[in-house]
Design a protein around this motif. Structure first.
Motif, PDB file in Angstrom:
ATOM      1  N   PRO A 208       0.822  -1.300  -0.089  1.00 20.58           N
ATOM      2  CA  PRO A 208       0.001  -0.015   0.037  1.00 20.58           C
ATOM      3  C   PRO A 208       0.867   1.311  -0.129  1.00 20.58           C
ATOM      4  CG  PRO A 208       0.100  -1.243   2.215  1.00 20.58           C
ATOM      5  CD  PRO A 208       0.499  -1.907   1.382  1.00 20.58           C
ATOM      6  N   HIS A 209       1.890   1.383   0.691  1.00 20.76           N
ATOM      7  CA  HIS A 209       3.023   2.598   0.555  1.00 20.76           C
ATOM      8  C   HIS A 209       3.207   2.698  -0.615  1.00 20.76           C
ATOM      9  CE1 HIS A 209       3.488   1.595   5.412  1.00 20.76           C
ATOM     10  NE2 HIS A 209       2.471   2.204   5.162  1.00 20.76           N
ATOM     11  N   GLY A 210       3.783   1.591  -1.239  1.00 21.63           N
ATOM     12  CA  GLY A 210       4.401   1.958  -2.676  1.00 21.63           C
ATOM     13  C   GLY A 210       3.423   2.270  -3.608  1.00 21.63           C
ATOM     14  N   PHE A 211       2.258   1.764  -3.641  1.00 25.16           N
ATOM     15  CA  PHE A 211       1.229   1.823  -4.656  1.00 25.16           C
ATOM     16  C   PHE A 211       0.913   3.490  -4.544  1.00 25.16           C
ATOM     17  CE2 PHE A 211      -3.267   2.270  -5.587  1.00 25.16           C
ATOM     18  CZ  PHE A 211      -3.242   1.999  -6.861  1.00 25.16           C
ATOM     19  N   ALA A 306      12.866  -1.308  -9.897  1.00 22.39           N
ATOM     20  CA  ALA A 306      12.130  -0.586 -10.693  1.00 22.39           C
ATOM     21  C   ALA A 306      11.415  -1.389 -11.847  1.00 22.39           C
ATOM     22  CB  ALA A 306      13.059   0.661 -11.279  1.00 22.39           C
ATOM     23  N   THR A 307      10.155  -0.975 -12.025  1.00 14.73           N
ATOM     24  CA  THR A 307       9.527  -1.490 -13.110  1.00 14.73           C
ATOM     25  C   THR A 307       8.784  -0.794 -14.079  1.00 14.73           C
ATOM     26  OG1 THR A 307       8.763  -3.417 -11.471  1.00 14.73           O
ATOM     27  CG2 THR A 307       7.408  -3.185 -13.559  1.00 14.73           C
ATOM     28  N   VAL A 308       8.921  -1.022 -15.403  1.00 14.26           N
ATOM     29  CA  VAL A 308       8.135  -0.351 -16.452  1.00 14.26           C
ATOM     30  C   VAL A 308       7.044  -1.414 -17.021  1.00 14.26           C
ATOM     31  CG1 VAL A 308       8.198   0.562 -18.770  1.00 14.26           C
ATOM     32  CG2 VAL A 308       9.881   1.439 -16.985  1.00 14.26           C
ATOM     33  N   VAL A 309       5.946  -0.967 -16.884  1.00 11.94           N
ATOM     34  CA  VAL A 309       4.843  -1.667 -17.710  1.00 11.94           C
ATOM     35  C   VAL A 309       4.278  -1.225 -18.696  1.00 11.94           C
ATOM     36  CG1 VAL A 309       2.267  -2.533 -17.294  1.00 11.94           C
ATOM     37  CG2 VAL A 309       4.234  -2.899 -15.183  1.00 11.94           C
ATOM     38  N   GLU A 310       4.070  -1.785 -20.020  1.00  4.60           N
ATOM     39  CA  GLU A 310       3.403  -1.373 -21.174  1.00  4.60           C
ATOM     40  C   GLU A 310       2.088  -1.945 -20.977  1.00  4.60           C
ATOM     41  OE1 GLU A 310       3.359  -1.558 -25.933  1.00  4.60           O
ATOM     42  OE2 GLU A 310       4.902  -2.234 -24.735  1.00  4.60           O
ATOM     43  N   ALA A 311       0.813  -1.057 -20.915  1.00  6.98           N
ATOM     44  CA  ALA A 311      -0.521  -1.454 -20.968  1.00  6.98           C
ATOM     45  C   ALA A 311      -1.088  -1.112 -22.020  1.00  6.98           C
ATOM     46  CB  ALA A 311      -1.265  -0.637 -19.663  1.00  6.98           C
ATOM     47  N   LEU A 353      -3.150  -9.411  -8.573  1.00  7.57           N
ATOM     48  CA  LEU A 353      -3.922  -8.511  -7.480  1.00  7.57           C
ATOM     49  C   LEU A 353      -4.342  -7.062  -7.695  1.00  7.57           C
ATOM     50  CD1 LEU A 353      -0.776  -9.216  -4.763  1.00  7.57           C
ATOM     51  CD2 LEU A 353      -3.288 -10.052  -4.440  1.00  7.57           C
ATOM     52  N   ALA A 354      -3.604  -6.647  -8.780  1.00 11.03           N
ATOM     53  CA  ALA A 354      -4.131  -5.457  -9.051  1.00 11.03           C
ATOM     54  C   ALA A 354      -5.385  -5.390  -9.985  1.00 11.03           C
ATOM     55  CB  ALA A 354      -3.105  -4.636 -10.205  1.00 11.03           C
ATOM     56  N   LEU A 355      -5.442  -6.334 -10.717  1.00 10.49           N
ATOM     57  CA  LEU A 355      -6.943  -6.682 -11.317  1.00 10.49           C
ATOM     58  C   LEU A 355      -7.850  -7.253 -10.628  1.00 10.49           C
ATOM     59  CD1 LEU A 355      -5.587  -8.107 -14.879  1.00 10.49           C
ATOM     60  CD2 LEU A 355      -6.571  -5.648 -14.681  1.00 10.49           C
ATOM     61  N   TYR A 356      -7.641  -7.929  -9.631  1.00  8.44           N
ATOM     62  CA  TYR A 356      -9.039  -8.788  -9.231  1.00  8.44           C
ATOM     63  C   TYR A 356      -8.659  -8.913  -7.701  1.00  8.44           C
ATOM     64  CZ  TYR A 356      -8.631 -10.642 -13.870  1.00  8.44           C
ATOM     65  OH  TYR A 356      -8.921 -10.510 -15.335  1.00  8.44           O
ATOM     66  N   GLY A 357      -7.643  -8.784  -6.959  1.00  7.67           N
ATOM     67  CA  GLY A 357      -7.517  -9.152  -5.703  1.00  7.67           C
ATOM     68  C   GLY A 357      -8.397  -8.410  -4.668  1.00  7.67           C
ATOM     69  N   GLU A 358      -9.616  -8.887  -4.219  1.00 11.59           N
ATOM     70  CA  GLU A 358     -10.149  -8.179  -2.964  1.00 11.59           C
ATOM     71  C   GLU A 358     -10.994  -9.222  -2.426  1.00 11.59           C
ATOM     72  OE1 GLU A 358     -13.367  -4.502  -2.474  1.00 11.59           O
ATOM     73  OE2 GLU A 358     -13.355  -5.525  -4.506  1.00 11.59           O
ATOM     74  N   ILE A 359     -10.810  -8.999  -1.128  1.00 16.65           N
ATOM     75  CA  ILE A 359     -11.680  -9.867  -0.192  1.00 16.65           C
ATOM     76  C   ILE A 359     -12.618  -9.171   0.580  1.00 16.65           C
ATOM     77  CG2 ILE A 359     -11.614 -11.186   2.074  1.00 16.65           C
ATOM     78  CD1 ILE A 359     -10.707 -12.963   0.000  1.00 16.65           C
ATOM     79  N   SER A 360     -13.972  -9.099   0.537  1.00 15.56           N
ATOM     80  CA  SER A 360     -14.934  -8.514   0.953  1.00 15.56           C
ATOM     81  C   SER A 360     -15.624  -9.303   2.148  1.00 15.56           C
ATOM     82  CB  SER A 360     -15.750  -7.682   0.098  1.00 15.56           C
ATOM     83  OG  SER A 360     -16.299  -8.855  -0.947  1.00 15.56           O
ATOM     84  N   PHE A 361     -16.570  -8.483   2.911  1.00 14.18           N
ATOM     85  CA  PHE A 361     -17.258  -9.317   3.826  1.00 14.18           C
ATOM     86  C   PHE A 361     -18.680  -8.874   3.969  1.00 14.18           C
ATOM     87  CE2 PHE A 361     -12.870  -8.983   5.276  1.00 14.18           C
ATOM     88  CZ  PHE A 361     -12.394 -10.128   6.123  1.00 14.18           C
ATOM     89  N   PRO A 409       6.317  -2.312  -6.829  1.00 14.14           N
ATOM     90  CA  PRO A 409       6.336  -1.370  -7.903  1.00 14.14           C
ATOM     91  C   PRO A 409       5.524  -1.732  -9.191  1.00 14.14           C
ATOM     92  CG  PRO A 409       8.396  -2.545  -8.108  1.00 14.14           C
ATOM     93  CD  PRO A 409       7.941  -2.994  -6.710  1.00 14.14           C
ATOM     94  N   PHE A 410       4.927  -3.090  -8.913  1.00 15.58           N
ATOM     95  CA  PHE A 410       4.044  -3.574 -10.141  1.00 15.58           C
ATOM     96  C   PHE A 410       2.767  -2.708 -10.345  1.00 15.58           C
ATOM     97  CE2 PHE A 410       1.392  -5.782 -12.855  1.00 15.58           C
ATOM     98  CZ  PHE A 410       2.148  -6.341 -13.842  1.00 15.58           C
ATOM     99  N   ALA A 411       2.048  -2.609  -9.263  1.00 14.56           N
ATOM    100  CA  ALA A 411       0.632  -2.078  -9.467  1.00 14.56           C
ATOM    101  C   ALA A 411       0.679  -0.532  -9.761  1.00 14.56           C
ATOM    102  CB  ALA A 411      -0.144  -2.434  -8.134  1.00 14.56           C
ATOM    103  N   PRO A 412       1.693   0.392  -9.021  1.00 18.73           N
ATOM    104  CA  PRO A 412       1.591   1.547  -9.336  1.00 18.73           C
ATOM    105  C   PRO A 412       1.970   1.608 -11.020  1.00 18.73           C
ATOM    106  CG  PRO A 412       3.314   1.115  -7.827  1.00 18.73           C
ATOM    107  CD  PRO A 412       2.266  -0.056  -8.048  1.00 18.73           C
ATOM    108  N   ALA A 413       3.163   1.021 -11.461  1.00 17.86           N
ATOM    109  CA  ALA A 413       3.660   0.893 -12.735  1.00 17.86           C
ATOM    110  C   ALA A 413       2.300   0.724 -13.625  1.00 17.86           C
ATOM    111  CB  ALA A 413       4.721   0.148 -12.953  1.00 17.86           C
TER     112      ALA A 413
END
Length: 437
Positions: A208-211, A306-311, A353-361, A409-413
Motif C-alpha cells: 500500500p505505501h509503494g502504490f 524499478a518496473t516499467v509496464v506497457e499497457a 492482485l491489481a486486477l482482481y484481488g479483493e476480499i470483502s465481508f 512497484p508493479f501495481a503503480p507502474a
C-alpha cells in the motif's frame, strides 16, 4: 500520530504555489495459493512427526510441542514443497488441526487438506489500507512539501489487543523511509482497528505505501506537465546516503533491529535501477493509440526494484499487458536464475492482485469462496514478455532480498501505464471494471 517530521510540511503546504492531493485504497487480499494448506501428522512412542507445507518449520515445531504437551526435541517437522506460500503458510493452524485429530485417534497418521473454501474464508488476510498524500509545489513546479497519511490495521493485532497503529516494522516499509529529497516531509499514521485476522503477505506494507507513493509521483508529473521518469529522479535527488532515523519521531521506530549500518538507503542505487529499466524498456518511445508506459520504483527488504509496464486498453476497456521490464539491485547476485524467476512471478502476482484481488465481508463472513469469486490471473492474461535486468555487483556488496521486492512497484507502474494510455487515473484497487467503456 506523527511518525516522521523533517522541516515544516504544514507551513510549506500553506504557502505553496500549488497543492496536489490524492487518496488511494487497497482492500484486503488473500494469498490464494495454488495448493491449499495441507499436513500429515502421526504420533507414536511419545514422539510427533509431521509433513507439511510450512514456511516456518521452527515455529511449527514449537506450536506442535505446546499443543501436544511434548518436548520440542520429540517433534520432527518435514517441510514439503509449498505449492505457494506468500506468508500464509508461516501460520501452522492446519498442522495443529492434523495433530489434534491424530491424538484423538491414538496417534494414527492423519492427513488434512483444506478445501479452497476453507482457505479463502479462514485466512490471515493482507491488510486493508487508505493512503492520502498532499504535496506543495513552488512556482517552478518543484516539490517543497510532502505529507503522507497512512491508515491500516496492523499485523500485531493477531498477537495482542488494542493494537490500532501500524507497527514500527510496517511504518518502515515505504512510509517513514521514503528516500525523497524534499525539505519538508511529514508522515502520519492514523488509528485503524482490525476486524479480521491480519497476516504476513508477500511484501507486506510495502504494497500500500509503494502504490500510493509511486502513483502520486506520476500524478505530480501530470500536474506539472513533465515526464514521470524525470519527476521521479528529481524527487530521489542526487546520490547520497539517506538515514530515516534522523527525525526524532522516527528514531524509536528503528530500534527493532534495522541493519542500517550494513544496508543504508543509497539513492545512487535507487536512481540506477530507474535509469536502467527506462533504458531497457525504451522509455519515451512512440506508441500506438491507447498504449502507455508506466514506471515505478521501490526499495524493500534492502533491495532496489524499478518496473516499467506497457499497457494496452482497447475502446471497450479491455486491458492487456504485452511487456514488463524490471531492474533489480539486490547486491551480489548469487543465483541469477532464481532472481529472474522470483521477479517474473512477482509480475504475474502483481497483475493478479491489481486486477482482481479483493476480499470483502458481509454480515461478518468472507464473501469470496473459490476462484470463481476470488479470481487470479489466467495464463492467457499474463504478460508474454517479462524481462528482468539484474544490476551486476561484486561480492563486496552484500546480497539482499529477492522473493518479495518485485511486488510493490508493479501495481503503480501498471496504473501509471493505464493513465498514459487512457487518461484514466486508478486510485482504488482492484482495477476490476473501472476501465469499462
Amino acid at each position: 500520530m506523527v511518525v516522521n517530521n523533517d522541516g515544516d510540511a504544514e507551513k510549506a503546504l500553506a504557502s505553496a504555489a500549488k497543492v496536489v492531493s490524492a487518496e488511494y485504497y487497497i482492500p484486503h487480499s488473500a494469498h490464494a495459493t495454488m495448493e491449499p494448506p495441507s499436513a500429515t501428522v502421526r504420533i507414536a512412542d511419545g514422539k510427533c512427526e509431521a509433513w507439511a507445507c510450512v514456511q516456518s518449520p521452527g515455529n511449527t515445531r514449537e506450536e506442535l510441542a505446546k499443543k501436544l504437551g511434548l518436548k520440542e526435541e520429540d517433534v520432527t517437522v518435514h517441510v514439503t514443497l509449498l505449492g505457494g506460500g506468500f506468508g500464509r503458510k508461516s501460520k501452522c493452524d492446519f498442522v495443529l488441526e492434523a495433530a489434534v485429530l491424530s491424538k484423538a485417534m491414538n496417534g494414527a497418521p492423519v492427513k488434512v487438506i483444506w478445501t479452497r473454501e476453507d482457505d479463502l474464508q479462514n485466512a490471515y488476510y493482507h491488510t486493508v489500507s487508505a493512503e492520502r498524500i498532499d504535496a506543495g509545489l513552488d512556482a517552478n513546479g518543484k516539490v517543497i512539501a510532502w505529507r503522507h497519511r497512512s491508515v491500516a490495521p496492523t499485523i500485531l493485532s493477531i498477537f495482542k489487543p488494542d493494537q490500532t497503529h501500524e507497527a514500527p516494522f510496517e511504518l518502515g516499509m515505504g512510509l517513514v523511509d521514503v528516500p525523497f529529497d524534499i525539505p519538508n516531509l511529514r508522515c502520519e499514521n492514523g488509528e485503524a482497528e482490525a476486524h479480521t485476522r491480519i497476516g504476513w503477505f508477500r511484501s507486506v506494507y510495502n504494497i500500500p505505501h509503494g502504490f500510493a507513493v509511486q502513483s502520486f509521483v506520476a500524478e505530480l508529473a501530470k500536474a506539472t506537465e513533465r515526464d514521470p521518469k524525470a519527476v521521479l529522479l528529481e524527487l530521489i535527488g542526487p546520490p547520497r546516503i539517506v538515514d530515516p532515523r534522523k527525525s526524532p519521531e522516527v528514531a524509536d521506530f528503528w530500534n527493532y533491529g534495522d541493519p542500517f549500518e550494513t544496508y543504508p538507503i543509497d539513492t545512487a542505487r535507487l536512481r540506477r535501477v530507474v535509469e536502467l529499466v527506462a533504458e531497457k524498456a525504451d522509455w519515451g518511445r512512440k506508441l500506438p493509440a491507447r498504449h502507455g508506459l508506466g514506471i515505478a520504483v521501490h526499495r524493500s527488504f534492502l533491495t532496489y526494484v524499478a518496473t516499467v509496464v506497457e499497457a494496452v486498453v482497447d475502446d471497450k476497456g479491455h486491458l492487456t499487458v504485452p511487456r514488463v521490464d524490471t531492474a533489480i539491485d539486490c547486491g551480489f547476485a548469487a543465483n541469477p536464475e532464481r532472481i529472474r524467476s522470483q521477479i517474473e512471478g512477482a509480475a504475474v502476482m502483481g497483475m493478479s492482485l491489481a486486477l482482481y484481488g479483493e476480499i470483502s465481508f458481509k454480515k461478518g463472513r468472507v464473501e469470496q469462496s473459490n476462484y470463481d469469486s476470488y479470481r487470479v490471473l489466467r495464463i492467457d492474461e499474463s504478460p508474454p514478455v517479462t524481462d528482468v535486468h539484474i544490476v551486476p555487483n561484486g561480492i563486496d556488496v552484500p546480497s539482499s532480498g529477492v522473493g518479495e521486492p518485485g511486488l510493490p512497484p508493479f501495481a503503480p507502474a501498471l496504473c501509471n501505464a493505464i493513465f498514459a494510455a487512457t487518461g484514466k487515473r486508478i486510485r482504488r484497487l482492484p482495477i476490476g471494471d473501472q476501465l469499462a467503456a
